[in-house]
Scaffold this motif. Structure first.
Motif, PDB file in Angstrom:
ATOM      1  N   UNK A  48     -16.538   2.883  -1.624  1.00  0.00           N
ATOM      2  CA  UNK A  48     -15.324   3.158  -2.119  1.00  0.00           C
ATOM      3  C   UNK A  48     -14.141   2.152  -2.088  1.00  0.00           C
ATOM      4  N   UNK A  49     -14.623   0.843  -1.649  1.00  0.00           N
ATOM      5  CA  UNK A  49     -13.697  -0.321  -1.341  1.00  0.00           C
ATOM      6  C   UNK A  49     -13.199  -0.725  -2.943  1.00  0.00           C
ATOM      7  N   UNK A  50     -13.876  -0.866  -3.856  1.00  0.00           N
ATOM      8  CA  UNK A  50     -13.291  -1.196  -5.055  1.00  0.00           C
ATOM      9  C   UNK A  50     -12.452  -0.175  -5.668  1.00  0.00           C
ATOM     10  N   UNK A  51     -12.750   1.206  -5.523  1.00  0.00           N
ATOM     11  CA  UNK A  51     -11.882   1.921  -6.288  1.00  0.00           C
ATOM     12  C   UNK A  51     -10.440   1.787  -5.333  1.00  0.00           C
ATOM     13  N   UNK A  52     -10.643   1.962  -4.219  1.00  0.00           N
ATOM     14  CA  UNK A  52      -9.292   1.748  -3.005  1.00  0.00           C
ATOM     15  C   UNK A  52      -8.650   0.522  -3.654  1.00  0.00           C
ATOM     16  N   UNK A  53      -9.148  -0.653  -3.770  1.00  0.00           N
ATOM     17  CA  UNK A  53      -8.288  -1.798  -4.179  1.00  0.00           C
ATOM     18  C   UNK A  53      -7.718  -1.717  -5.491  1.00  0.00           C
ATOM     19  N   UNK A  54      -8.489  -1.199  -6.419  1.00  0.00           N
ATOM     20  CA  UNK A  54      -7.952  -1.545  -7.951  1.00  0.00           C
ATOM     21  C   UNK A  54      -7.095  -0.403  -8.115  1.00  0.00           C
ATOM     22  N   UNK A  55      -7.313   0.682  -7.591  1.00  0.00           N
ATOM     23  CA  UNK A  55      -6.546   2.045  -8.288  1.00  0.00           C
ATOM     24  C   UNK A  55      -5.858   2.777  -7.215  1.00  0.00           C
ATOM     25  N   UNK A  56      -6.165   2.875  -5.907  1.00  0.00           N
ATOM     26  CA  UNK A  56      -5.547   3.797  -5.234  1.00  0.00           C
ATOM     27  C   UNK A  56      -4.510   3.148  -4.330  1.00  0.00           C
ATOM     28  N   UNK A  57      -4.498   1.688  -3.820  1.00  0.00           N
ATOM     29  CA  UNK A  57      -3.636   1.166  -3.226  1.00  0.00           C
ATOM     30  C   UNK A  57      -2.476   0.612  -4.142  1.00  0.00           C
ATOM     31  N   UNK A  58      -2.553   0.236  -5.586  1.00  0.00           N
ATOM     32  CA  UNK A  58      -1.432  -0.052  -6.421  1.00  0.00           C
ATOM     33  C   UNK A  58      -0.599   1.266  -6.413  1.00  0.00           C
ATOM     34  N   UNK A  59      -1.209   2.367  -6.649  1.00  0.00           N
ATOM     35  CA  UNK A  59      -0.509   3.769  -6.767  1.00  0.00           C
ATOM     36  C   UNK A  59       0.059   4.133  -5.471  1.00  0.00           C
ATOM     37  N   UNK A  60      -0.449   3.858  -4.344  1.00  0.00           N
ATOM     38  CA  UNK A  60       0.144   4.265  -3.109  1.00  0.00           C
ATOM     39  C   UNK A  60       1.248   3.283  -2.720  1.00  0.00           C
TER      40      UNK A  60
END
Ligand code: DP6
Length: 325
Positions: A198-210
């Motif tokens: 899940x690391x890639x999605x975390x860095x590319x999508x979730x973290x910018x949103x959060x």
């Protein structure tokens, strides 16, 4: 050639988990300095010394803990252009190694004291970059209050204050579930974080949103938006750890009971309290200061005798005249 500095630990709202060489994060991270988790460090450079020495909370350290500090002193020596050894004495106002980011306050205080003891007057930016090399999260313990640490290259990855400590009267009530030192240190967790599916999605999508949500929540002092976002972020950090190779489980049953049952229950009872976690089992309860008393009486009832550290937003690293030796 002696100087003393104090520096706070910090609690991350957006977590640093996974790094590249030079303790460079994959994304920006955001934190709040903790007013009651302070390291004080005195450094003296002394040409008569044959090696660096470190005394932490009254114990003369050797082995990997001393090596990590010597390595950091090597980097400071290089930047300052000196080659002599240092005597370092350090004291924590809180227990270390229990996921309360003692490496952050420790390396921030060490960096400022060591630079000043050598007569160096480094800028806040330079100190933050240098502290980052000792411990990633230490970069965030140099500036004041609410802080953002930018991802980037060695030159561009440092932390800056977004708001001073008095911007928002929040509390971080740390509920100490265990005093035991964690089995897997952050440094090892960072190395394997990228192996989680899940690391890639975390860095590319979730973290910018959060990250955008946290910045908005801080700007508007919106506890609900802050709270929901930090809870989601903390759970994802532990999901990454749990799904890395090899997997790491930091949470205990008691942690799960506090975050899964007690905090939601207290919220239902009218206290806007939310949790976050570091790489450890202790729970950080985040809430507006005016609800502190109410929360403490709930904790007293449900978790009798539990150890707490009550923090307000704190200032960053500072020089002090009170030397430890
Ligand atoms: C989960 O800064 O302690 O607390 O660079 O190896 O010292 P090192 O790691 P460290 O990692 C902190 C991890 C965290 C999240 C955070 O504080 O952002």
């Amino acid at each position: 050639m002696k100087a003393t500095a104090t520096a706070p630990a910090n609690i991350a709202f957006i977590k640093y988990w996974g790094n590249k060489p030079g303790n460079l994060p994959y994304s920006d991270t955001i934190s709040m300095n903790l007013s009651n988790c302070i390291t004080t460090t005195t450094v003296e450079w002394d040409s008569k010394l044959k090696r660096d020495t470190l005394n932490l909370d009254g114990i003369n350290l050797s082995g990997p803990k001393l090596e990590r500090v010597v390595k950091h002193l090597d980097k400071i020596r290089k930047v300052l252009g000196i080659s002599i050894c240092a005597k370092v004495i350090s004291k924590n106002s809180f227990l270390q190694g229990a996921g309360i980011a003692s490496s952050a306050s420790g390396f921030a205080a060490l960096t400022l004291a060591a630079a000043r003891a050598a007569g160096g007057k480094l800028s806040e930016k330079r100190l933050s970059r240098l502290a980052r090399l000792g411990s990633g999260s230490a970069s965030r313990s140099i500036p004041d209050g609410f802080v953002i640490w930018q991802k980037g290259s060695d030159k561009t990855s440092y932390a800056e204050s977004i708001y001073p400590p008095d911007w928002w009267d929040l509390r971080d009530v740390i509920i100490i579930v265990t005093r035991k030192e964690k089995a897997v240190g952050s440094a090892d967790g960072h190395k394997i974080a990228h192996t989680s599916p899940i690391f890639k999605k975390r860095v590319n999508q979730n973290l910018p949103r959060r990250t955008a949500a946290i910045l908005k929540a801080l700007k508007n002092k919106d506890i609900e938006l802050l709270g929901k976002t930090i809870e989601e972020e903390a759970l994802e950090l532990h999901e990454v750890a749990r799904t890395s190779t090899p997997p790491i489980e930091y949470l205990l049953e008691e942690t799960k009971r506090i975050i899964g049952k007690l905090i939601p229950q207290w919220r239902k009872e009218g206290i806007p309290v939310y949790f976050t976690l570091d790489a450890g089992p202790n729970v950080h309860a985040i809430l507006p200061g005016k609800y502190e008393k109410q929360l403490l009486s709930k904790i007293k009832k449900e978790l009798p005798g539990v150890e707490l550290i009550i923090n307000k937003p704190g200032e960053g690293a500072r020089l002090s005249r009170s030397h430890l030796f």
